[in-house]
Design a protein around this motif. Structure first.
Motif, short mmCIF file in Angstrom:
data_model
loop_
_atom_site.label_atom_id
_atom_site.label_comp_id
_atom_site.label_asym_id
_atom_site.label_seq_id
_atom_site.Cartn_x
_atom_site.Cartn_y
_atom_site.Cartn_z
N ASP A 75 25.37 160.54 -33.38
CA ASP A 75 26.17 159.45 -33.96
C ASP A 75 27.50 159.93 -34.52
O ASP A 75 28.32 159.11 -34.96
N GLU A 76 27.75 161.22 -34.51
CA GLU A 76 29.00 161.73 -35.06
C GLU A 76 30.19 161.40 -34.15
O GLU A 76 30.05 161.32 -32.93
N MET A 77 31.35 161.23 -34.76
CA MET A 77 32.58 160.99 -34.01
C MET A 77 33.26 162.33 -33.74
O MET A 77 33.39 163.18 -34.62
N VAL A 78 33.69 162.51 -32.50
CA VAL A 78 34.33 163.76 -32.06
C VAL A 78 35.83 163.52 -31.91
O VAL A 78 36.25 162.57 -31.24
N THR A 79 36.62 164.38 -32.51
CA THR A 79 38.07 164.32 -32.34
C THR A 79 38.47 165.24 -31.20
O THR A 79 38.15 166.44 -31.22
N ILE A 80 39.14 164.69 -30.21
CA ILE A 80 39.46 165.45 -29.00
C ILE A 80 40.64 166.39 -29.25
O ILE A 80 41.71 165.98 -29.71
N SER A 81 40.42 167.67 -28.93
CA SER A 81 41.47 168.68 -29.09
C SER A 81 42.39 168.69 -27.87
O SER A 81 42.06 168.14 -26.80
N ARG A 82 43.51 169.37 -28.01
CA ARG A 82 44.41 169.51 -26.86
C ARG A 82 43.71 170.30 -25.74
O ARG A 82 43.84 169.97 -24.56
N ILE A 86 43.11 168.89 -21.65
CA ILE A 86 43.83 169.42 -20.49
C ILE A 86 42.92 170.18 -19.53
O ILE A 86 43.40 170.92 -18.66
N GLN A 87 41.61 170.00 -19.63
CA GLN A 87 40.68 170.68 -18.73
C GLN A 87 40.90 170.27 -17.28
O GLN A 87 41.10 169.11 -16.97
N GLU A 88 40.85 171.24 -16.39
CA GLU A 88 40.99 170.96 -14.96
C GLU A 88 39.70 170.41 -14.39
O GLU A 88 38.64 170.46 -15.01
N GLY A 89 39.78 169.87 -13.19
CA GLY A 89 38.60 169.36 -12.49
C GLY A 89 38.21 167.98 -12.96
O GLY A 89 39.04 167.19 -13.44
N SER A 90 36.93 167.64 -12.82
CA SER A 90 36.43 166.30 -13.16
C SER A 90 36.75 165.96 -14.61
O SER A 90 36.58 166.78 -15.50
N SER A 91 37.20 164.72 -14.82
CA SER A 91 37.67 164.34 -16.14
C SER A 91 37.46 162.85 -16.38
O SER A 91 37.43 162.06 -15.43
N ILE A 92 37.31 162.47 -17.64
CA ILE A 92 37.34 161.04 -17.99
C ILE A 92 38.64 160.72 -18.72
O ILE A 92 38.78 159.67 -19.33
N TYR A 93 39.59 161.66 -18.66
CA TYR A 93 40.94 161.47 -19.19
C TYR A 93 40.95 161.21 -20.70
O TYR A 93 41.55 160.26 -21.19
N LEU A 94 40.27 162.10 -21.41
CA LEU A 94 40.32 162.06 -22.86
C LEU A 94 41.72 162.45 -23.33
O LEU A 94 42.37 163.31 -22.73
N LYS A 95 42.15 161.84 -24.42
CA LYS A 95 43.48 162.11 -24.96
C LYS A 95 43.38 162.90 -26.26
O LYS A 95 42.48 162.67 -27.06
N GLU A 96 44.33 163.80 -26.44
CA GLU A 96 44.37 164.59 -27.66
C GLU A 96 44.43 163.67 -28.88
O GLU A 96 45.22 162.72 -28.92
#
Length: 374
Positions: A75-82, A86-96
């Motif tokens: 249930d915790e909220m995760v803050t997306i880092s830079r 910017i990970q290569e390959g498969s992505s769900i396009y998370l934003k910093e």
């Protein structure tokens, strides 16, 4: 009428012929390594080159997700880092800077193979990818996957990132016994939030075709890199019996996985080796108001047994006293037993008493009387 029967017999024979060809061809799978396991017991039903150390691409994420589930922090909220964004390959396009629930990231990992989501989870739980990899390796050893080494949570190429078909089977069976993991990997579609300020949702469709094309298919994870080739971990359940297959570096991974699972369901059956409602043995009671005490298994034990060729037998090994002194109390442990198919242990359980048996000794009865006056 005779003509109809002849046609029916011809069609039936044809079905049997093709079934036998299909099952026999399990040995013709073109993969560097493969494995078929019973999920409940970890018994290997079929394998090839299963101890070879190989890259496993995104099937790595099975370990990532089960560790996240076991953290108890869904249930915790995760803050997306830079770094995650910017990970290569498969992505769900998370934003910093984006905030997203940890549980939603697990769906993104298993359904859409998000490398960005994998890094976000690793950083949230352990601070860095490197520390999370240490946790992954520690868990692998606990499970018994001793020929596996993780360097990252997503499976992108690294010379020191590898597993074996056997180890990946162990990790998969362990994970599938977790209800939350099992629910995530069998989900065909899931909607999770997009960035809050942009007011849109991410619609995830599971990339695992086995959920649609194999009867009883219920997971697990695809994987591909140029180095690892096509990898697939699959599972299927029929008549309350679940099998898991692993194929590593396999061009025709969908058909290969189907062949393996079909082989298991056609050549083995699930049996109840131990029934907790059936008395296992009667033991003589010393100084008891009953001469014999029945002992029962504390739980049922199930296992896969081969039905083609010579049918296998279940062997029971017990650790139990030849006699017992009263008094005896209900649910008290009397001993243990282990059930084997060949030299493979399919399970262990305690032996217990299911009734109270009082002693006939004078000292016991005097103590009982005195206790009644208190």
């Amino acid at each position: 009428m005779i003509k109809r029967i002849s046609i029916f017999l011809f069609l039936f024979a044809l079905i049997l012929l093709f079934t036998n060809i299909f099952v026999a061809n399990a040995s013709d799978i073109d993969a560097k390594a493969y494995m078929l396991m019973d999920v409940k017991t970890n018994r290997v039903l079929y394998s090839h080159n299963s101890s070879a150390k190989l890259p496993m691409a995104s099937t790595t994420k099975i370990m990532t997700v089960i560790l996240a589930i076991e953290s108890g922090r869904l249930d915790e909220m995760v803050t997306i880092s830079r770094e995650a964004s910017i990970q290569e390959g498969s992505s769900i396009y998370l934003k910093e800077g984006e905030k997203i629930k940890l549980e939603d990231l697990l769906y993104a990992i298993m359904l859409h193979s998000g490398n960005d989501a994998s890094v976000a989870v690793a950083e949230h739980l352990c601070g860095t990818v490197e520390k999370f990899a240490e946790l992954m390796n520690e868990k692998a050893r606990q499970i018994g996957a001793n020929n596996t080494n993780f360097k990252n949570p997503h499976g992108l190429p690294d010379d020191e990132h590898y597993t074996t078909a056997f180890d990946l089977g162990l990790i998969t069976c362990y994970a599938l016994r977790n209800d939350t993991f099992a629910q995530i990997v069998k989900t065909k579609r899931k909607t999770i939030p997009g960035p809050e300020e942009e007011n849109w949702d991410r619609v995830l469709t599971n990339k695992n075709k086995m959920l649609w094309q194999f009867g009883g298919g219920d997971g697990v994870k695809t994987g591909y890199t140029k180095k690892a080739g096509r990898c697939l971990v699959s599972s299927a359940t029929r008549e309350d019996w679940q099998l898991a297959s692993v194929v590593l570096n396999c061009g025709d991974m969908w058909n290969a996985s189907s062949q393996l699972l079909e082989y298991g369901f056609n050549n083995y059956k699930k049996i109840k080796a131990i029934d907790k409602d059936e008395p296992f043995k009667e033991i003589p009671v010393i100084k008891g108001k009953k001469k014999l005490a029945k002992v029962y298994p504390a739980e049922d034990l199930y296992g896969p047994i081969k039905i083609s060729g010579n049918e296998e037998e279940v062997i029971i090994k017990e650790n139990l006293d030849n006699k017992v002194k009263a008094p005896i109390y209900e649910n008290k442990k009397a001993g243990t037993l282990e059930a084997y198919i060949g030299d493979f242990c399919i399970g262990k359980t305690d032996l217990i008493y299911k009734e109270n048996i009082e002693s006939t000794s004078i000292l016991y009865n005097v103590k009982k009387i005195l206790k009644g006056f208190k």
